[in-house]
Scaffold this motif. Structure first.
Motif, PDB file in Angstrom:
ATOM      1  N   THR A 202     -11.848  -8.907  -0.782  1.00 31.21           N
ATOM      2  CA  THR A 202     -10.478  -9.143  -1.246  1.00 31.21           C
ATOM      3  C   THR A 202      -9.540  -9.391  -0.074  1.00 31.21           C
ATOM      4  O   THR A 202      -9.804  -8.973   1.050  1.00 31.21           O
ATOM      5  CB  THR A 202      -9.961  -7.936  -2.043  1.00 31.21           C
ATOM      6  N   LYS A 203      -8.419 -10.074  -0.352  1.00 29.97           N
ATOM      7  CA  LYS A 203      -7.435 -10.361   0.686  1.00 29.97           C
ATOM      8  C   LYS A 203      -6.042  -9.885   0.245  1.00 29.97           C
ATOM      9  O   LYS A 203      -5.069 -10.608   0.338  1.00 29.97           O
ATOM     10  CB  LYS A 203      -7.395 -11.854   0.998  1.00 29.97           C
ATOM     11  N   PHE A 204      -5.985  -8.683  -0.246  1.00 27.99           N
ATOM     12  CA  PHE A 204      -4.718  -8.162  -0.755  1.00 27.99           C
ATOM     13  C   PHE A 204      -3.668  -7.971   0.338  1.00 27.99           C
ATOM     14  O   PHE A 204      -2.501  -7.769   0.033  1.00 27.99           O
ATOM     15  CB  PHE A 204      -4.946  -6.834  -1.479  1.00 27.99           C
ATOM     16  N   HIS A 205      -4.076  -8.024   1.603  1.00 25.91           N
ATOM     17  CA  HIS A 205      -3.115  -7.798   2.683  1.00 25.91           C
ATOM     18  C   HIS A 205      -2.037  -8.877   2.741  1.00 25.91           C
ATOM     19  O   HIS A 205      -0.981  -8.676   3.315  1.00 25.91           O
ATOM     20  CB  HIS A 205      -3.833  -7.709   4.035  1.00 25.91           C
ATOM     21  N   THR A 206      -2.309 -10.036   2.132  1.00 24.42           N
ATOM     22  CA  THR A 206      -1.309 -11.110   2.139  1.00 24.42           C
ATOM     23  C   THR A 206      -0.386 -11.061   0.927  1.00 24.42           C
ATOM     24  O   THR A 206       0.596 -11.803   0.862  1.00 24.42           O
ATOM     25  CB  THR A 206      -2.010 -12.482   2.160  1.00 24.42           C
ATOM     26  N   GLN A 207      -0.679 -10.197  -0.034  1.00 28.29           N
ATOM     27  CA  GLN A 207       0.126 -10.136  -1.250  1.00 28.29           C
ATOM     28  C   GLN A 207       1.535  -9.640  -0.940  1.00 28.29           C
ATOM     29  O   GLN A 207       1.735  -8.745  -0.117  1.00 28.29           O
ATOM     30  CB  GLN A 207      -0.531  -9.198  -2.265  1.00 28.29           C
ATOM     31  N   LYS A 208       2.511 -10.206  -1.609  1.00 22.47           N
ATOM     32  CA  LYS A 208       3.889  -9.746  -1.443  1.00 22.47           C
ATOM     33  C   LYS A 208       3.992  -8.281  -1.855  1.00 22.47           C
ATOM     34  O   LYS A 208       3.576  -7.905  -2.942  1.00 22.47           O
ATOM     35  CB  LYS A 208       4.836 -10.591  -2.288  1.00 22.47           C
ATOM     36  N   GLY A 209       4.533  -7.477  -0.969  1.00 20.89           N
ATOM     37  CA  GLY A 209       4.668  -6.057  -1.252  1.00 20.89           C
ATOM     38  C   GLY A 209       3.547  -5.211  -0.705  1.00 20.89           C
ATOM     39  O   GLY A 209       3.612  -3.986  -0.768  1.00 20.89           O
ATOM     40  N   ALA A 210       2.510  -5.839  -0.136  1.00 19.19           N
ATOM     41  CA  ALA A 210       1.403  -5.063   0.434  1.00 19.19           C
ATOM     42  C   ALA A 210       1.882  -4.155   1.552  1.00 19.19           C
ATOM     43  O   ALA A 210       1.352  -3.064   1.765  1.00 19.19           O
ATOM     44  CB  ALA A 210       0.310  -5.994   0.947  1.00 19.19           C
ATOM     45  N   GLY A 211       2.933  -4.599   2.271  1.00 22.14           N
ATOM     46  CA  GLY A 211       3.455  -3.807   3.372  1.00 22.14           C
ATOM     47  C   GLY A 211       4.485  -2.776   2.965  1.00 22.14           C
ATOM     48  O   GLY A 211       5.026  -2.073   3.824  1.00 22.14           O
TER      49      GLY A 211
ATOM     50  N   ALA B  59       6.266   0.604   1.901  1.00 24.72           N
ATOM     51  CA  ALA B  59       6.005   2.016   2.156  1.00 24.72           C
ATOM     52  C   ALA B  59       4.881   2.212   3.170  1.00 24.72           C
ATOM     53  O   ALA B  59       3.965   3.006   2.967  1.00 24.72           O
ATOM     54  CB  ALA B  59       5.681   2.749   0.851  1.00 24.72           C
ATOM     55  N   GLY B  60       4.943   1.460   4.263  1.00 30.31           N
ATOM     56  CA  GLY B  60       3.953   1.615   5.322  1.00 30.31           C
ATOM     57  C   GLY B  60       2.558   1.200   4.918  1.00 30.31           C
ATOM     58  O   GLY B  60       1.563   1.730   5.421  1.00 30.31           O
ATOM     59  N   GLY B  61       2.467   0.230   4.009  1.00 27.82           N
ATOM     60  CA  GLY B  61       1.174  -0.261   3.555  1.00 27.82           C
ATOM     61  C   GLY B  61       0.654   0.426   2.313  1.00 27.82           C
ATOM     62  O   GLY B  61      -0.466   0.145   1.859  1.00 27.82           O
ATOM     63  N   LEU B  62       1.449   1.304   1.716  1.00 28.62           N
ATOM     64  CA  LEU B  62       1.022   1.979   0.493  1.00 28.62           C
ATOM     65  C   LEU B  62       0.807   0.976  -0.633  1.00 28.62           C
ATOM     66  O   LEU B  62      -0.091   1.146  -1.469  1.00 28.62           O
ATOM     67  CB  LEU B  62       2.065   3.019   0.086  1.00 28.62           C
ATOM     68  N   GLY B  63       1.621  -0.086  -0.649  1.00 23.12           N
ATOM     69  CA  GLY B  63       1.430  -1.127  -1.657  1.00 23.12           C
ATOM     70  C   GLY B  63       0.036  -1.721  -1.589  1.00 23.12           C
ATOM     71  O   GLY B  63      -0.590  -2.000  -2.621  1.00 23.12           O
ATOM     72  N   PHE B  64      -0.464  -1.916  -0.366  1.00 29.22           N
ATOM     73  CA  PHE B  64      -1.819  -2.453  -0.170  1.00 29.22           C
ATOM     74  C   PHE B  64      -2.867  -1.521  -0.767  1.00 29.22           C
ATOM     75  O   PHE B  64      -3.798  -1.968  -1.466  1.00 29.22           O
ATOM     76  CB  PHE B  64      -2.078  -2.645   1.326  1.00 29.22           C
ATOM     77  N   ALA B  65      -2.747  -0.231  -0.503  1.00 29.46           N
ATOM     78  CA  ALA B  65      -3.723   0.732  -1.033  1.00 29.46           C
ATOM     79  C   ALA B  65      -3.758   0.710  -2.548  1.00 29.46           C
ATOM     80  O   ALA B  65      -4.833   0.763  -3.162  1.00 29.46           O
ATOM     81  CB  ALA B  65      -3.383   2.136  -0.527  1.00 29.46           C
ATOM     82  N   PHE B  66      -2.587   0.619  -3.157  1.00 26.54           N
ATOM     83  CA  PHE B  66      -2.537   0.625  -4.613  1.00 26.54           C
ATOM     84  C   PHE B  66      -3.230  -0.595  -5.221  1.00 26.54           C
ATOM     85  O   PHE B  66      -3.973  -0.475  -6.192  1.00 26.54           O
ATOM     86  CB  PHE B  66      -1.085   0.704  -5.092  1.00 26.54           C
TER      87      PHE B  66
END
Length: 376
Positions: free
Chosen positions: A234-243, A245-252
């Motif tokens: 997966t490449k969720f790191h590019t999704q808007k909002g991934a960054g 809360a310090g990357g919490l969006g990415f984890a979710f």
């Protein structure tokens, strides 16, 4: 005449409900007033939704960003849990001289989620603003049973500094109930996980990071995203909002299948605000300070957007109003007013008794003028 009051909190002074009730008390001799506490995903969001849904509050002991045990609160209604990340992992929970995103963790926030799951929650609405962390959510995930290991196979704690050390991760011991859970995340930023517009470069300095730390944290975020991509494809790191809360969006999104959505949209839908707007003749909204940010998914313009679908007039009240707030007129607010009625210091203005008195006085004068114009 029926007035709907849907005002955000006056941060540090009045909650959304307190502000709404003050306006109601000032106006109920003139018209029917309905108060709907509302927020945009930040401070006061849990209270606003809990009030609308008649949810109960749950207190639980969790670890703060530096590992000290504290009491955190969330709301629960049947299988729906409403949480604010900041109540467990927020920046305001630690002293300014303790802030260091290399050392902070979202572990306590994961403990909140785990507690809600143990009490039957399977649907989650979560606000993630105001974090003290830059751990890409590995602290939260660790509390939920995920494991992160370094090159020697040692288990990592889940802090910001651990990101660059991760060589392997596993979900074998993750809570089985997570597969039954749905996560809706209130997210109002569009930052990717890493890079010049990512979590570390944009937000870590306000969390206590110096230039060297920012570079280390960004490298760690990039390293972790690479591992996730390699293992999960997966490449969720590019999704808007991934960054967020310090990357919490990415984890979710990467580990829990969450959906990210603007906070004001989530909350107004949850409390069925549009149904009340349809029945109102006038809508009163507002917040602590109206400025350029007020047009960027904040409560007043979010409420106004819904009101204009039904051609309702909208008036906003605020503790202070900046010159740039005039752009709010382009976003559905017909008129806005500062509630300060005499010179006073910020400290005096934020005192609860003064804020209530100023809000009531301004609201009454606004409605007198509105009714005079309405009769004409």
């Amino acid at each position: 005449m029926r007035i709907l009051v849907a005002i955000d909190s006056l941060k540090g002074s009045l909650s959304s409900l307190e502000a709404g009730l003050a306006i109601k008390e000032a106006l109920e001799d003139f018209c029917d007033v309905v108060v709907k506490p509302v927020a945009d995903g930040g401070e006061g969001s849990v209270e606003a939704m809990a009030d609308a849904l008649d949810a109960k509050f749950i207190d639980t002991i969790v670890k703060n960003p530096l590992g000290t045990e504290i009491l955190a609160r969330y709301a629960l209604k049947d299988d729906l849990a409403i949480l604010e990340m900041s109540s467990a992992s927020g920046l305001t929970l630690i002293n300014p001289d303790e802030r260091n995103p290399m050392k902070t963790s979202t572990f306590g926030f994961g403990q909140m989620i785990k507690d809600a799951i143990s009490k039957g929650a399977r649907k989650f609405i979560i606000g993630i603003g105001g974090s003290a962390t830059n751990d890409a959510g590995i602290g939260m995930l660790s509390a939920l049973g995920f494991k992160f290991y370094d090159k020697n196979g040692a288990l990592l704690d889940g802090k910001g500094e651990d990101l660059a050390q991760i060589c392997e991760f596993s979900d074998e011991e993750a809570l089985k109930e997570l597969k039954e859970c749905e996560f809706l995340i209130a997210c109002d930023v569009d930052n990717p996980l890493y890079g010049q517009k990512g979590a570390a470069y944009v937000y870590a300095p306000q969390k206590g990071a110096n230039g060297r730390m920012v570079k280390q944290l960004d490298d760690g975020l990039k390293h972790f995203a690479g591992l996730v991509k390699e293992k999960n494809g997966t490449k969720f790191h590019t999704q808007k909002g991934a960054g967020a809360a310090g990357g919490l969006g990415f984890a979710f999104v990467a580990f829990l299948g969450a959906k990210l959505k603007p906070g004001i949209e989530i909350i107004t839908q949850t409390i069925a605000l549009e149904d009340e707007i349809k029945k109102a003749d006038l809508v009163i909204t507002g917040e602590g300070r109206m400025d350029f940010q007020s047009t960027m998914g904040k409560t007043p313009t979010g409420v106004a957007k819904l009101a204009k679908r039904h051609h309702k007039p909208v008036i906003a009240l605020a503790g202070s109003v900046q010159r740039c707030a005039k752009d709010c007129h382009k976003h559905g607010i017909d008129a806005f007013f500062c509630i300060l009625n005499e010179p006073m210091s910020l400290e005096e203005a934020m005192r609860k008794d003064n804020a209530i008195r100023n809000l009531k006085m301004t609201a009454e004068q606004v409605i007198r003028l509105y009714m005079l114009n309405h009769k004409a």
